[in-house]
Design a protein around this motif. Structure first.
Motif, PDB file in Angstrom:
ATOM      1  N   GLY A 194     -11.804  55.599 -10.094  1.00  0.00           N
ATOM      2  CA  GLY A 194     -11.599  54.187 -10.386  1.00  0.00           C
ATOM      3  C   GLY A 194     -11.310  53.315  -9.189  1.00  0.00           C
ATOM      4  O   GLY A 194     -10.777  52.214  -9.332  1.00  0.00           O
ATOM      5  N   THR A 195     -11.674  53.783  -7.986  1.00  0.00           N
ATOM      6  CA  THR A 195     -11.443  52.996  -6.768  1.00  0.00           C
ATOM      7  C   THR A 195     -12.745  52.813  -5.995  1.00  0.00           C
ATOM      8  O   THR A 195     -13.712  53.545  -6.197  1.00  0.00           O
ATOM      9  N   VAL A 196     -12.743  51.830  -5.107  1.00  0.00           N
ATOM     10  CA  VAL A 196     -13.844  51.630  -4.157  1.00  0.00           C
ATOM     11  C   VAL A 196     -13.280  51.881  -2.766  1.00  0.00           C
ATOM     12  O   VAL A 196     -12.393  51.163  -2.303  1.00  0.00           O
ATOM     13  N   HIS A 197     -13.790  52.926  -2.107  1.00  0.00           N
ATOM     14  CA  HIS A 197     -13.332  53.288  -0.770  1.00  0.00           C
ATOM     15  C   HIS A 197     -14.474  52.995   0.209  1.00  0.00           C
ATOM     16  O   HIS A 197     -15.548  53.595   0.122  1.00  0.00           O
ATOM     17  N   ALA A 198     -14.260  52.063   1.107  1.00  0.00           N
ATOM     18  CA  ALA A 198     -15.292  51.658   2.065  1.00  0.00           C
ATOM     19  C   ALA A 198     -15.247  52.522   3.312  1.00  0.00           C
ATOM     20  O   ALA A 198     -14.179  52.962   3.748  1.00  0.00           O
ATOM     21  N   ILE A 199     -16.422  52.764   3.885  1.00  0.00           N
ATOM     22  CA  ILE A 199     -16.542  53.397   5.193  1.00  0.00           C
ATOM     23  C   ILE A 199     -17.163  52.356   6.117  1.00  0.00           C
ATOM     24  O   ILE A 199     -18.254  51.844   5.839  1.00  0.00           O
ATOM     25  N   HIS A 223     -21.525  46.621   6.307  1.00  0.00           N
ATOM     26  CA  HIS A 223     -21.109  45.883   7.500  1.00  0.00           C
ATOM     27  C   HIS A 223     -20.578  44.504   7.133  1.00  0.00           C
ATOM     28  O   HIS A 223     -20.005  43.817   7.965  1.00  0.00           O
ATOM     29  N   ARG A 224     -20.810  44.074   5.891  1.00  0.00           N
ATOM     30  CA  ARG A 224     -20.451  42.714   5.497  1.00  0.00           C
ATOM     31  C   ARG A 224     -18.975  42.648   5.126  1.00  0.00           C
ATOM     32  O   ARG A 224     -18.545  43.231   4.133  1.00  0.00           O
ATOM     33  N   PHE A 225     -18.221  41.928   5.932  1.00  0.00           N
ATOM     34  CA  PHE A 225     -16.771  41.839   5.713  1.00  0.00           C
ATOM     35  C   PHE A 225     -16.470  41.230   4.346  1.00  0.00           C
ATOM     36  O   PHE A 225     -15.518  41.625   3.673  1.00  0.00           O
ATOM     37  N   GLN A 226     -17.321  40.283   3.909  1.00  0.00           N
ATOM     38  CA  GLN A 226     -17.078  39.664   2.609  1.00  0.00           C
ATOM     39  C   GLN A 226     -17.276  40.658   1.473  1.00  0.00           C
ATOM     40  O   GLN A 226     -16.590  40.582   0.444  1.00  0.00           O
ATOM     41  N   ASP A 227     -18.179  41.630   1.646  1.00  0.00           N
ATOM     42  CA  ASP A 227     -18.340  42.682   0.640  1.00  0.00           C
ATOM     43  C   ASP A 227     -17.094  43.555   0.573  1.00  0.00           C
ATOM     44  O   ASP A 227     -16.627  43.920  -0.507  1.00  0.00           O
ATOM     45  N   LEU A 228     -16.583  43.896   1.743  1.00  0.00           N
ATOM     46  CA  LEU A 228     -15.413  44.770   1.803  1.00  0.00           C
ATOM     47  C   LEU A 228     -14.198  44.097   1.168  1.00  0.00           C
ATOM     48  O   LEU A 228     -13.455  44.722   0.401  1.00  0.00           O
ATOM     49  N   THR A 229     -13.989  42.830   1.490  1.00  0.00           N
ATOM     50  CA  THR A 229     -12.816  42.143   0.945  1.00  0.00           C
ATOM     51  C   THR A 229     -12.934  41.929  -0.555  1.00  0.00           C
ATOM     52  O   THR A 229     -11.917  41.906  -1.263  1.00  0.00           O
ATOM     53  N   ARG A 230     -14.158  41.768  -1.058  1.00  0.00           N
ATOM     54  CA  ARG A 230     -14.344  41.556  -2.490  1.00  0.00           C
ATOM     55  C   ARG A 230     -14.190  42.839  -3.301  1.00  0.00           C
ATOM     56  O   ARG A 230     -13.677  42.817  -4.425  1.00  0.00           O
ATOM     57  N   LEU A 231     -14.663  43.969  -2.759  1.00  0.00           N
ATOM     58  CA  LEU A 231     -14.771  45.179  -3.569  1.00  0.00           C
ATOM     59  C   LEU A 231     -13.812  46.295  -3.199  1.00  0.00           C
ATOM     60  O   LEU A 231     -13.333  47.019  -4.076  1.00  0.00           O
ATOM     61  N   ALA A 232     -13.559  46.474  -1.920  1.00  0.00           N
ATOM     62  CA  ALA A 232     -12.893  47.702  -1.465  1.00  0.00           C
ATOM     63  C   ALA A 232     -11.389  47.680  -1.709  1.00  0.00           C
ATOM     64  O   ALA A 232     -10.709  46.692  -1.428  1.00  0.00           O
ATOM     65  N   SER A 274      -6.824  52.463   5.663  1.00  0.00           N
ATOM     66  CA  SER A 274      -5.840  51.445   5.344  1.00  0.00           C
ATOM     67  C   SER A 274      -6.232  50.731   4.058  1.00  0.00           C
ATOM     68  O   SER A 274      -7.423  50.623   3.737  1.00  0.00           O
ATOM     69  N   PRO A 275      -5.243  50.227   3.300  1.00  0.00           N
ATOM     70  CA  PRO A 275      -5.587  49.321   2.201  1.00  0.00           C
ATOM     71  C   PRO A 275      -6.366  48.134   2.753  1.00  0.00           C
ATOM     72  O   PRO A 275      -5.970  47.549   3.769  1.00  0.00           O
ATOM     73  N   MET A 276      -7.463  47.782   2.113  1.00  0.00           N
ATOM     74  CA  MET A 276      -8.307  46.709   2.626  1.00  0.00           C
ATOM     75  C   MET A 276      -7.537  45.398   2.740  1.00  0.00           C
ATOM     76  O   MET A 276      -7.752  44.608   3.668  1.00  0.00           O
ATOM     77  N   ALA A 277      -6.629  45.156   1.832  1.00  0.00           N
ATOM     78  CA  ALA A 277      -5.884  43.897   1.829  1.00  0.00           C
ATOM     79  C   ALA A 277      -4.989  43.737   3.052  1.00  0.00           C
ATOM     80  O   ALA A 277      -4.562  42.629   3.366  1.00  0.00           O
ATOM     81  N   GLU A 278      -4.717  44.836   3.750  1.00  0.00           N
ATOM     82  CA  GLU A 278      -3.813  44.767   4.904  1.00  0.00           C
ATOM     83  C   GLU A 278      -4.548  44.576   6.227  1.00  0.00           C
ATOM     84  O   GLU A 278      -3.907  44.491   7.274  1.00  0.00           O
ATOM     85  N   PHE A 288     -21.669  42.963  -7.904  1.00  0.00           N
ATOM     86  CA  PHE A 288     -20.219  43.113  -7.843  1.00  0.00           C
ATOM     87  C   PHE A 288     -19.629  43.263  -9.243  1.00  0.00           C
ATOM     88  O   PHE A 288     -18.709  44.066  -9.465  1.00  0.00           O
ATOM     89  N   ALA A 289     -20.154  42.490 -10.197  1.00  0.00           N
ATOM     90  CA  ALA A 289     -19.652  42.567 -11.572  1.00  0.00           C
ATOM     91  C   ALA A 289     -19.907  43.946 -12.172  1.00  0.00           C
ATOM     92  O   ALA A 289     -19.059  44.506 -12.875  1.00  0.00           O
ATOM     93  N   VAL A 290     -21.085  44.510 -11.882  1.00  0.00           N
ATOM     94  CA  VAL A 290     -21.417  45.852 -12.376  1.00  0.00           C
ATOM     95  C   VAL A 290     -20.465  46.889 -11.789  1.00  0.00           C
ATOM     96  O   VAL A 290     -19.947  47.760 -12.494  1.00  0.00           O
ATOM     97  N   VAL A 291     -20.209  46.797 -10.484  1.00  0.00           N
ATOM     98  CA  VAL A 291     -19.292  47.747  -9.840  1.00  0.00           C
ATOM     99  C   VAL A 291     -17.894  47.634 -10.442  1.00  0.00           C
ATOM    100  O   VAL A 291     -17.234  48.647 -10.722  1.00  0.00           O
ATOM    101  N   GLU A 292     -17.442  46.412 -10.662  1.00  0.00           N
ATOM    102  CA  GLU A 292     -16.112  46.214 -11.249  1.00  0.00           C
ATOM    103  C   GLU A 292     -16.034  46.839 -12.642  1.00  0.00           C
ATOM    104  O   GLU A 292     -15.046  47.492 -12.998  1.00  0.00           O
ATOM    105  N   ASN A 293     -17.083  46.656 -13.439  1.00  0.00           N
ATOM    106  CA  ASN A 293     -17.091  47.213 -14.799  1.00  0.00           C
ATOM    107  C   ASN A 293     -17.048  48.736 -14.766  1.00  0.00           C
ATOM    108  O   ASN A 293     -16.315  49.369 -15.541  1.00  0.00           O
TER     109      ASN A 293
END
Length: 526
Positions: A54-59, A222-231, A246-250, A204-209
């Motif tokens: 139930g998480t999104v972990h970005a690399i 590579h898109r920072f906006q993708d990472l902040t929205r999803l990860a 790290s937690p993306m929010a930090e 993004f809506a599909v991933v969230e669901n």
């Protein structure tokens, strides 16, 4: 994240014989001490990675940092030289993609493995097509695909041809294939690279669901906006080594970039169109546009396209995918024919019927699809870099190998291409480094006009800024630049003026310094 925290992480990961960390029983997947070496390249060095349901972990990381290698290890496409893989805290061997699927791991690669001429339903169920009496059942195909399409928010005919749908729909179909096989882990590699903003929002809506149902996602982007929205969490790699998790929010944008490159990266600042030193002389001699396109049309592709690109100017060309931007660029550069209209270079009407004539006329183009349109993957960096610059590397009709090598080495250094030398095969490079090779050709000669079609697609943050500076330097030398991009922040950051296309027509023009993303998107969609 402080300097001491970064250095501490790196010191720990650089230890030669690192003991294997324990595996959290709550994790759906854990990688421990994963290493992979290719000839002359250490792709991964004792990397750890933990993914929870139930998480999104970005690399994340620069091109060549090891992101794709790590995701390919998890999906069974390559085998690590060392380390272990755990699923549900049990050690497993993932020797093939079939092994990964049996364990509930599915990958959606950046270059989609779809069959455009098959139906949507056939592409969703291609791994295990439902059949009756040895024949594929269309009814069973529809029954299999309909609930998947519904969960993806798609109201399309399951039996319609995939090629008739947009790239965004095709991306979702690949995800649908994972859902059919009840994947618990879905790897998304640059999922938004070829999508419009509305398609990105749908994805993004599909991933969230799906995340809400317990599906775990590995996001390579590579898109920072993708990472902040999803990860929820991000792991940063550098040169095949783990830097931080790290937690993306930090993590701020600047902290993320610093973790990726190991230093503070100066942001790109666009220099507006240069003003001639002798303004009076310039006013008495009106400048001729570097590129002038007048009433250009091609049946079914675009109609009545007119615009100019002046010396020292970067003109952005925006619009949704399918609006006709690439088709216009290909016609101007002589790749495709046009039915009416004219192209002028430095005030002279020029009939360009192929790219070779375009280059001789003083025009260079970086195409959208690097692998199929710009590179020969089984040739070296040197050969690919200098393929369009024979004038510089030959004398009296004879090739000058030392000159060719010197030019290649210098371009590799200036562009920051990660390779051990100019003889490395281009096909072995990461996507971002391949893109730098294509852009490197622009510096073999002083061209009057440069056309860049999605020049930073699949390129990391640091490399993007490098490419922006390179494009800006060409304009500062007096060239005219036409920049096609689906990334609205990119157009606003780099261009002097922005043109917007919709359904094959130019519908808006605006100065970049006063334009907004909302204005551009509104013009493209209305």
């Amino acid at each position: 994240m402080s300097d001491s925290e970064l250095s501490m992480t790196e010191r720990v990961d650089d230890r030669a014989a690192r003991p294997e960390a324990s595996v959290d029983p709550a994790a759906v997947v854990a990688l421990r001490n994963i290493s992979k070496r290719y000839p002359g390249v250490l792709a991964l060095s004792e990397v750890d990675f933990t993914l929870y349901p139930g998480t999104v972990h970005a690399i994340s990381g620069e091109n060549g940092a090891g992101k794709s290698t790590l995701s390919k290890v998890l999906s069974g496409l390559i085998q690590p030289d060392g380390g272990r893989i755990y699923v549900d805290s049990q050690p497993v061997t993932i020797a093939t993609p079939s092994d990964a699927r049996r364990l509930g791991i599915s990958a959606v690669p950046q270059e989609l493995s779809l069959v455009p001429d098959l139906s949507v339903a056939e592409n969703i169920g291609v791994i295990s097509l439902p059949s009756r009496g040895g024949f594929v059942s269309r009814r069973a195909l529809r029954e299999q695909a309909e609930p998947v399409l519904h969960s993806l928010g798609l109201t399309i005919d399951p039996l319609s041809r995939l090629a008739d749908h947009s790239p965004g729909v095709q991306q979702l179909v690949m995800i649908g294939r994972s859902l059919v096989h009840k994947a618990r882990v879905i790897i998304l590699d640059e999922p938004t690279a070829a999508l419009t903003e509305p398609e990105v929002e749908h994805l993004f809506a599909v991933v969230e669901n799906e995340r809400a149902t317990g599906t775990a996602f590995v996001l390579v982007s590579h898109r920072f906006q993708d990472l902040t929205r999803l990860a929820d969490t991000v792991t940063v790699l550098r040169d095949g080594r783990h830097v931080t998790t790290s937690p993306m929010a930090e993590l701020s944008h600047d902290e993320m970039v610093r973790a990726m490159v190991g230093r503070t990266v100066e942001r790109f600042v666009h220099d507006a169109q240069a003003v001639p030193a002798d303004t009076a002389e310039a006013e008495s001699k009106p400048s001729v546009p570097r590129l002038s396109v007048r009433s250009l049309s091609s049946a079914g592709k675009f109609d009545d396209i007119s615009f100019e690109v002046n010396s020292g100017e970067i003109v952005g060309l925006g619009g949704l995918l399918g609006a006709g931007r690439t088709e216009v660029a290909r016609a101007v550069f002589g790749v495709d024919n046009f039915s009416s209209g004219a192209v002028f270079i430095d005030g002279k009407k020029t009939r360009i019927t192929n790219p070779r004539k375009a280059i001789r006329s003083g025009m260079m183009m970086v195409p959208e699809e690097r692998k199929s349109q710009a590179l020969v993957l089984d040739m070296s960096i040197r050969q690919n870099l200098t393929s369009s610059g024979t004038r510089l590397i030959s004398r009296g009709g004879w090739l000058r190998p030392r000159k060719e090598r010197d030019i290649s080495v210098e371009l590799i250094r200036e562009l920051g291409i990660k390779a051990t030398g100019p003889e490395v095969l281009v096909g072995t490079l990461s996507g971002g480094n391949q893109q730098k090779v294509v852009i490197g050709r622009c510096f073999l000669d002083d061209f009057s006009i440069y056309i860049f079609d999605e020049p930073t697609r699949g390129v990391d943050i640091n490399a993007k800024f490098q490419i922006y500076r390179l494009i800006n330097s060409l304009a500062k030398k007096g060239a005219g630049v036409l920049l096609i991009s689906s990334e609205l922040p990119e157009l606003l950051a780099v261009a002097d003026r922005i043109l917007v296309m919709r359904e094959g027509r130019l519908v808006a023009e605006m100065p970049a310094d006063t334009a907004t993303e909302e204005q551009i998107l509104s013009s493209a969609m209305v």
